[in-house]
Design a protein around this motif. Structure first.
Motif, PDB file in Angstrom:
ATOM      1  N   LYS A 157       0.830  -1.216   0.000  1.00  8.27           N
ATOM      2  CA  LYS A 157       0.000   0.000   0.000  1.00  8.27           C
ATOM      3  C   LYS A 157       0.863   1.266   0.000  1.00  8.27           C
ATOM      4  O   LYS A 157       0.572   2.228  -0.707  1.00  8.27           O
ATOM      5  N   TYR A 158       1.922   1.279   0.798  1.00  8.61           N
ATOM      6  CA  TYR A 158       2.712   2.505   0.916  1.00  8.61           C
ATOM      7  C   TYR A 158       3.967   2.530   0.061  1.00  8.61           C
ATOM      8  O   TYR A 158       4.337   3.555  -0.490  1.00  8.61           O
ATOM      9  N   LEU A 159       4.656   1.404  -0.011  1.00  6.42           N
ATOM     10  CA  LEU A 159       6.025   1.462  -0.529  1.00  6.42           C
ATOM     11  C   LEU A 159       6.231   0.855  -1.917  1.00  6.42           C
ATOM     12  O   LEU A 159       7.296   1.012  -2.496  1.00  6.42           O
ATOM     13  N   SER A 160       5.253   0.136  -2.431  1.00  2.00           N
ATOM     14  CA  SER A 160       5.481  -0.501  -3.728  1.00  2.00           C
ATOM     15  C   SER A 160       5.439   0.536  -4.854  1.00  2.00           C
ATOM     16  O   SER A 160       5.133   1.709  -4.624  1.00  2.00           O
ATOM     17  N   LYS A 161       5.754   0.089  -6.043  1.00  2.00           N
ATOM     18  CA  LYS A 161       5.775   0.989  -7.211  1.00  2.00           C
ATOM     19  C   LYS A 161       4.454   1.715  -7.403  1.00  2.00           C
ATOM     20  O   LYS A 161       4.411   2.897  -7.748  1.00  2.00           O
ATOM     21  N   LYS A 162       3.381   0.932  -7.136  1.00  2.00           N
ATOM     22  CA  LYS A 162       2.057   1.547  -7.330  1.00  2.00           C
ATOM     23  C   LYS A 162       1.475   2.036  -6.015  1.00  2.00           C
ATOM     24  O   LYS A 162       0.272   2.315  -5.925  1.00  2.00           O
ATOM     25  N   GLY A 163       2.318   2.153  -5.005  1.00  2.00           N
ATOM     26  CA  GLY A 163       1.846   2.533  -3.686  1.00  2.00           C
ATOM     27  C   GLY A 163       1.615   4.036  -3.556  1.00  2.00           C
ATOM     28  O   GLY A 163       1.955   4.829  -4.455  1.00  2.00           O
ATOM     29  N   ALA A 164       1.030   4.436  -2.399  1.00  2.00           N
ATOM     30  CA  ALA A 164       0.624   5.821  -2.154  1.00  2.00           C
ATOM     31  C   ALA A 164       1.799   6.796  -2.264  1.00  2.00           C
ATOM     32  O   ALA A 164       1.649   7.895  -2.815  1.00  2.00           O
ATOM     33  N   ILE A 165       2.930   6.404  -1.767  1.00  2.00           N
ATOM     34  CA  ILE A 165       4.062   7.344  -1.758  1.00  2.00           C
ATOM     35  C   ILE A 165       4.596   7.587  -3.166  1.00  2.00           C
ATOM     36  O   ILE A 165       4.897   8.724  -3.543  1.00  2.00           O
ATOM     37  N   ASN A 166       4.671   6.504  -3.941  1.00  2.00           N
ATOM     38  CA  ASN A 166       5.108   6.696  -5.331  1.00  2.00           C
ATOM     39  C   ASN A 166       4.144   7.576  -6.122  1.00  2.00           C
ATOM     40  O   ASN A 166       4.567   8.367  -6.969  1.00  2.00           O
ATOM     41  N   ASP A 167       2.847   7.443  -5.812  1.00  2.00           N
ATOM     42  CA  ASP A 167       1.851   8.301  -6.473  1.00  2.00           C
ATOM     43  C   ASP A 167       2.156   9.770  -6.206  1.00  2.00           C
ATOM     44  O   ASP A 167       2.145  10.607  -7.102  1.00  2.00           O
ATOM     45  N   LEU A 168       2.459  10.034  -4.915  1.00  2.00           N
ATOM     46  CA  LEU A 168       2.770  11.420  -4.545  1.00  2.00           C
ATOM     47  C   LEU A 168       4.024  11.909  -5.253  1.00  2.00           C
ATOM     48  O   LEU A 168       4.103  13.048  -5.715  1.00  2.00           O
TER      49      LEU A 168
END
Ligand code: DAH
Length: 339
Positions: free
Chosen positions: A29-40
């Motif tokens: 959810k947070y750290l993967s390529k498609k995770g929230a942080i990468n989105d940001l």
């Protein structure tokens, strides 16, 4: 955007997990390529230049926080799992390899087993012995060469205390304290002052058997010898007795068995004769009975003695006697199947 980052920071700070699956879901959810942080991170491109510095720092803070949080959750989770699974605290730290029984022990046990079927019971005596039990009580003359320094190890400062040169001393140990019928088998280590080579050692192992009762005859001895040979080396084994001499038996004999390596045809092991010597035996000398407190008018007996190394060599063809005492794990492992 700043608001969204702050929101995620708060969310991450409050995270808890209960299973490995939950932990993995959070990581995705947070750290993967498609995770929230990468989105940001992707949106960061669109941030106006004057806010890039502030938002960039916050974004980094979020990323580090998420990484640290997931790692610490993972550690805490694994530590809890280890406690829950109750590790076996008695387990050794290293893998334990199972050993094997020593070939001499395998053969010794087999010999004991065969004789115990005939009613012989175990007996033993000390390896550090006195001259009486090893020699005098066994009818050795005062000037017998076996008493010589060349053969016998003496315990320094005690000319009377020696390392036993044969297990025949146990015959005396038992007779002096028992009444017939006596039917004993005594395995043990013996010592002789020999130069060590592939066929001689300064210590080796013997098994002694003694039977004393009324009317014990040479026929009984022969029958026991045949039984032993066929049990040990197979039902086709033949025996032959050659006249010999031992101070403690009269008459005395040495027993050969048909060579179990070539089946009696003749091979290098039996030096082409088809026979191999395996033990000494005879009727207990009346002097030995009397010297050990047994009435030789009333009782007779037979005795026999054999080297365990010799029997083991015949069974397993060990060419170098030194192998038995070197504790070479590769040698011992060859006997795994016999255990
Ligand atoms: N003690 C003898 C030896 O060390 C072996 C032996 C021979 C034992 C004859 C006996 C016997 O009991 O009867 O060589």
């Amino acid at each position: 955007m700043l608001e969204k980052i702050e929101q995620l920071i708060a969310e991450i700070n409050g995270l808890k997990v209960e299973s490995a699956e939950q932990l993995e879901a959070l990581r995705l959810k947070y750290l993967s390529k498609k995770g929230a942080i990468n989105d940001l991170m992707a949106d960061f491109r669109n941030v106006p230049n004057d806010q890039k510095r502030e938002i960039g720092q916050k974004l980094n803070e979020l990323k580090n926080l998420a990484q640290d949080k997931i790692n610490s959750l993972k550690e805490a989770f694994e530590a809890k799992k280890a406690v829950d699974e109750k590790p076996d605290l008695t387990r050794t730290a290293y893998p334990v390899e199972l050993g094997t029984r020593h070939p001499l022990n395998i053969v010794k046990n087999e010999i004991i087993e065969i004789f115990s079927r005939l009613g012989f019971v175990l007996a033993d005596g000390p390896e550090v012995e006195d001259d009486w039990h090893v020699f005098s009580a066994m009818n050795f003359a005062e000037d017998h060469p076996a008493r010589d320094m060349q053969d016998t190890f003496f315990v320094e400062a005690h000319p009377d205390i020696i390392l036993r040169t044969h297990t025949s001393s146990v015959q005396s140990r038992v007779m002096e304290v028992s009444e017939p019928p006596i039917r004993i088998i005594c395995p043990g280590r013996v010592y002789r002052n020999e130069a060590i080579s592939y066929r001689a050692h300064c210590f080796f192992h013997q098994v002694e058997a003694l039977y004393v009762d009324k009317n014990v005859s040479f026929t009984d001895l022969k029958q026991v010898l045949l039984y032993f040979a066929q049990q040990m080396f197979g039902p086709d084994t033949k025996i032959r007795l050659r006249p010999s001499y031992f101070p403690f038996t009269e008459p005395s004999a040495e027993m050969d068995i048909s060579c179990n390596i070539c089946g009696g045809k003749g091979c290098p092991f039996c030096k082409g004769t088809g026979w191999v010597e395996i033990l000494g035996c005879g009727m207990v000398h009346p002097n030995v009975l009397e010297l050990n407190g047994i009435n030789s008018k009333e009782y007779t007996g037979f005795a026999l003695g054999m080297g365990i190394e010799r029997i083991t060599n015949l069974k397993y063809q060990v060419k170098d006697l030194r192998m038995f005492s070197e504790n070479d794990i590769r040698f011992l492992k060859e006997f795994e199947a016999a255990n």
